[in-house]
Design an enzyme around this catalytic site. Structure first.
Site, PDB file in Angstrom:
ATOM      1  N   HIS A  14      91.591  40.376   7.216  1.00  0.00           N
ATOM      2  CA  HIS A  14      91.076  40.807   8.523  1.00  0.00           C
ATOM      3  C   HIS A  14      90.915  42.157   8.700  1.00  0.00           C
ATOM      4  O   HIS A  14      91.989  42.954   8.853  1.00  0.00           O
ATOM      5  CB  HIS A  14      92.200  40.184   9.648  1.00  0.00           C
ATOM      6  CG  HIS A  14      91.759  40.184  11.158  1.00  0.00           C
ATOM      7  ND1 HIS A  14      91.923  39.210  11.909  1.00  0.00           N
ATOM      8  CD2 HIS A  14      91.625  41.420  11.709  1.00  0.00           C
ATOM      9  CE1 HIS A  14      91.525  39.597  13.067  1.00  0.00           C
ATOM     10  NE2 HIS A  14      91.325  40.968  13.139  1.00  0.00           N
ATOM     11  N   HIS A  16      88.893  45.428  11.039  1.00  0.00           N
ATOM     12  CA  HIS A  16      87.716  46.122  11.852  1.00  0.00           C
ATOM     13  C   HIS A  16      87.122  47.480  11.109  1.00  0.00           C
ATOM     14  O   HIS A  16      87.961  48.505  11.064  1.00  0.00           O
ATOM     15  CB  HIS A  16      88.394  46.394  13.280  1.00  0.00           C
ATOM     16  CG  HIS A  16      88.857  44.992  13.970  1.00  0.00           C
ATOM     17  ND1 HIS A  16      88.004  44.447  14.607  1.00  0.00           N
ATOM     18  CD2 HIS A  16      90.045  44.599  13.813  1.00  0.00           C
ATOM     19  CE1 HIS A  16      88.782  43.288  14.982  1.00  0.00           C
ATOM     20  NE2 HIS A  16      90.024  43.364  14.601  1.00  0.00           N
ATOM     21  N   LYS A 100      84.268  33.626  13.906  1.00  0.00           N
ATOM     22  CA  LYS A 100      85.303  34.037  14.679  1.00  0.00           C
ATOM     23  C   LYS A 100      85.285  33.555  16.154  1.00  0.00           C
ATOM     24  O   LYS A 100      84.230  33.840  16.856  1.00  0.00           O
ATOM     25  CB  LYS A 100      85.529  35.825  14.613  1.00  0.00           C
ATOM     26  CG  LYS A 100      86.528  36.366  15.420  1.00  0.00           C
ATOM     27  CD  LYS A 100      87.889  36.182  14.457  1.00  0.00           C
ATOM     28  CE  LYS A 100      89.062  36.617  15.481  1.00  0.00           C
ATOM     29  NZ  LYS A 100      89.453  38.230  15.479  1.00  0.00           N
ATOM     30  N   HIS A 137      91.279  34.102  17.065  1.00  0.00           N
ATOM     31  CA  HIS A 137      92.011  35.066  17.869  1.00  0.00           C
ATOM     32  C   HIS A 137      92.849  34.044  18.843  1.00  0.00           C
ATOM     33  O   HIS A 137      92.092  33.563  19.826  1.00  0.00           O
ATOM     34  CB  HIS A 137      91.450  36.185  18.711  1.00  0.00           C
ATOM     35  CG  HIS A 137      92.149  37.159  19.584  1.00  0.00           C
ATOM     36  ND1 HIS A 137      92.408  38.200  18.979  1.00  0.00           N
ATOM     37  CD2 HIS A 137      93.231  36.756  20.506  1.00  0.00           C
ATOM     38  CE1 HIS A 137      93.318  39.127  19.897  1.00  0.00           C
ATOM     39  NE2 HIS A 137      93.839  37.949  20.910  1.00  0.00           N
ATOM     40  N   HIS A 175      96.292  37.112  12.613  1.00  0.00           N
ATOM     41  CA  HIS A 175      97.325  38.171  13.158  1.00  0.00           C
ATOM     42  C   HIS A 175      98.222  37.183  13.935  1.00  0.00           C
ATOM     43  O   HIS A 175      98.591  37.420  14.790  1.00  0.00           O
ATOM     44  CB  HIS A 175      96.886  39.167  13.878  1.00  0.00           C
ATOM     45  CG  HIS A 175      95.530  39.089  14.788  1.00  0.00           C
ATOM     46  ND1 HIS A 175      95.781  38.159  15.766  1.00  0.00           N
ATOM     47  CD2 HIS A 175      94.370  39.571  14.944  1.00  0.00           C
ATOM     48  CE1 HIS A 175      94.340  38.076  16.402  1.00  0.00           C
ATOM     49  NE2 HIS A 175      93.719  39.149  15.838  1.00  0.00           N
ATOM     50  N   ASP A 248      94.511  43.659  10.135  1.00  0.00           N
ATOM     51  CA  ASP A 248      93.875  43.967  11.241  1.00  0.00           C
ATOM     52  C   ASP A 248      93.894  45.519  11.825  1.00  0.00           C
ATOM     53  O   ASP A 248      93.992  45.890  13.111  1.00  0.00           O
ATOM     54  CB  ASP A 248      94.571  43.194  12.535  1.00  0.00           C
ATOM     55  CG  ASP A 248      94.112  43.117  14.062  1.00  0.00           C
ATOM     56  OD1 ASP A 248      93.045  43.365  14.084  1.00  0.00           O
ATOM     57  OD2 ASP A 248      94.940  43.072  14.764  1.00  0.00           O
TER      58      ASP A 248
HETATM   59  C1  NCD Z   1      91.225  44.849  17.722  1.00  0.00           C
HETATM   60  C2  NCD Z   1      90.027  46.052  17.704  1.00  0.00           C
HETATM   61  O1  NCD Z   1      90.314  46.844  18.483  1.00  0.00           O
HETATM   62  O2  NCD Z   1      88.761  45.431  17.589  1.00  0.00           O
HETATM   63  N1  NCD Z   1      92.546  45.249  18.460  1.00  0.00           N
HETATM   64  C3  NCD Z   1      93.750  44.763  18.122  1.00  0.00           C
HETATM   65  O3  NCD Z   1      94.466  45.049  18.828  1.00  0.00           O
HETATM   66  N2  NCD Z   1      93.910  44.054  17.344  1.00  0.00           N
HETATM   67  C4  NCD Z   1      90.684  43.475  18.162  1.00  0.00           C
HETATM   68  C5  NCD Z   1      91.683  42.371  17.978  1.00  0.00           C
HETATM   69  O4  NCD Z   1      91.895  41.886  16.677  1.00  0.00           O
HETATM   70  O5  NCD Z   1      92.444  41.761  18.620  1.00  0.00           O
HETATM   71 ZN    ZN Z   2      91.723  42.197  14.758  1.00  0.00          ZN
END
Ligand code: NCD
Ligand code: ZN
Length: 345
Positions: A14, A16, A100, A137, A175, A248
């Site tokens: 996971h 970003h 997702k 999520h 998460h 995450d």
């Molecule tokens: C994530 C993001 O900034 O893209 N932020 C987070 O707090 N985890 C989005 C997510 O996974 O909820």
């Molecule tokens: Zn995330």
């Protein structure tokens, strides 16, 4: 105490990565450590089609520094109007490994997410048939629900009925943050798993208010109680294969976090395996790290485990106060604080 730790090369289930200059800034951290990562689709605009996922994958590979071996595993962002045929295209693409579910309004760039899970029944049916994993999520968004209860209410009102209505659907509660979530996944039918972040293993919600408001400890789902943290520690200590690594890591420019309305997300890719090594060792189950980081996730996705290895050395280091992030700055998790394990070059 051993001074080095050799591990099968881990994967981040996971992550970003963002896009453009931000992507170029953060990608090397992940690619130095992890062989593969499930790359979240919450760009603006979101990655809702296989064509967009392929184009994003190409941009990631183009941003990868030469000499780093890394494979991005793409996911689709589900909306109320995703056609079931997009699932067929995803499965046949060879580059998309899941879809997702963002409840609309739950987190960063989730405005185009799903407003009611019943609206995507045909898509979930197709995912179950074709074996495409649903990444969830797991938070409700109703304003009357307390922010700390959003995961637990989601489990009862959305996830449990969905897992039952689609018995063949493969589901990952991304998460996971609560005892309720850990219990749900532990006792669910086969085909249900969860990822766990480093911050939810290391901190409880007090960390948000430690001597003042701490925007760099703010992520979604928000940190929970000490009992919740302990429940996550317990499932990992037990070596439960349904729980595996997903950082995450969610980079946001410093000025957007240190703000009157700060963004949610903790950046951890700079120490994406080291943080877990520290917390596993601190709790006395460092021997559980390799399966959690490099085994269970690949098994769940039906992908081969990596064959390459990495080495961690016991050599305390301190993440810098910030990293460059395009023309902005990025504050890493544990900036200025010691991390005991270090990735050997
Ligand atoms: C994530 C993001 O900034 O893209 N932020 C987070 O707090 N985890 C989005 C997510 O996974 O909820
Ligand atoms: Zn995330």
């Amino acid at each position: 105490m051993s001074e080095t730790l050799s591990l099968r090369r881990p994967d981040d289930w996971h992550l970003h990565l963002r896009d453009g200059a931000a992507l170029s800034a953060v990608l090397p951290h992940t690619a130095q450590r992890f062989a593969r990562a499930i790359v979240m689709p919450n760009l603006a605009p979101p990655v809702t089609t296989v064509a967009a996922a392929k184009a994003y994958r190409d941009r990631i590979l183009a941003a990868l520094p030469t000499g780093l071996d890394f494979q991005p595993l793409m996911t689709l962002y589900l909306t109320d109007s995703t056609p079931p045929e997009e699932i067929d295209r995803a499965v046949e693409s060879g580059v998309v490994f899941g879809a997702k579910l963002y409840p609309a309004g739950a987190t960063t760039n989730s405005q185009s997410g799903v407003t009611d899970i019943r609206r995507i029944d045909a898509v979930l049916e197709r995912m179950a048939e074709r074996g495409l994993t649903l990444q969830v999520h797991g938070e409700v968004t109703r304003p009357e629900i307390d922010v700390f209860d959003r995961e637990a209410v989601f489990l009862d009102t959305v996830l449990a009925p969905t897992v039952e209505r689609f018995p063949a659907l493969r589901v990952i509660l991304e998460h996971v943050t609560t005892r309720a979530g850990a219990d749900f996944v532990r006792t669910a039918r086969n085909g249900v798993a969860a990822t766990i972040t480093p911050q939810h293993l290391m901190m409880n919600r007090n960390a948000l208010f430690q001597g003042g408001l701490r925007p760099h400890h703010y992520c979604l789902p928000v940190l929970k109680t000490e009992a919740d943290r302990q429940a996550l520690i317990d499932v990992v200590a037990a070596g439960n294969p349904r729980f595996f690594l997903g950082t995450d890591s969610a980079p946001h420019a410093r000025h957007t976090k240190e703000h009157a309305c700060g963004c949610a997300g903790i950046y951890s890719a700079h120490a994406g395996i080291e943080l877990y090594a520290d917390v596993f060792e601190q709790h006395g189950f460092l021997d559980r790290l390799e399966e959690f980081a490099s085994g269970f996730g690949a098994d769940f996705y039906g992908l081969p485990r990596n064959t390459a290895r990495i080495t961690l050395r016991r050599e305390p280091w301190t993440p810098p106060p910030s990293y460059a992030f395009g023309e902005h700055e990025l504050i890493p998790y544990l900036a200025g604080q010691p991390i005991n394990w270090r990735l050997a070059a």
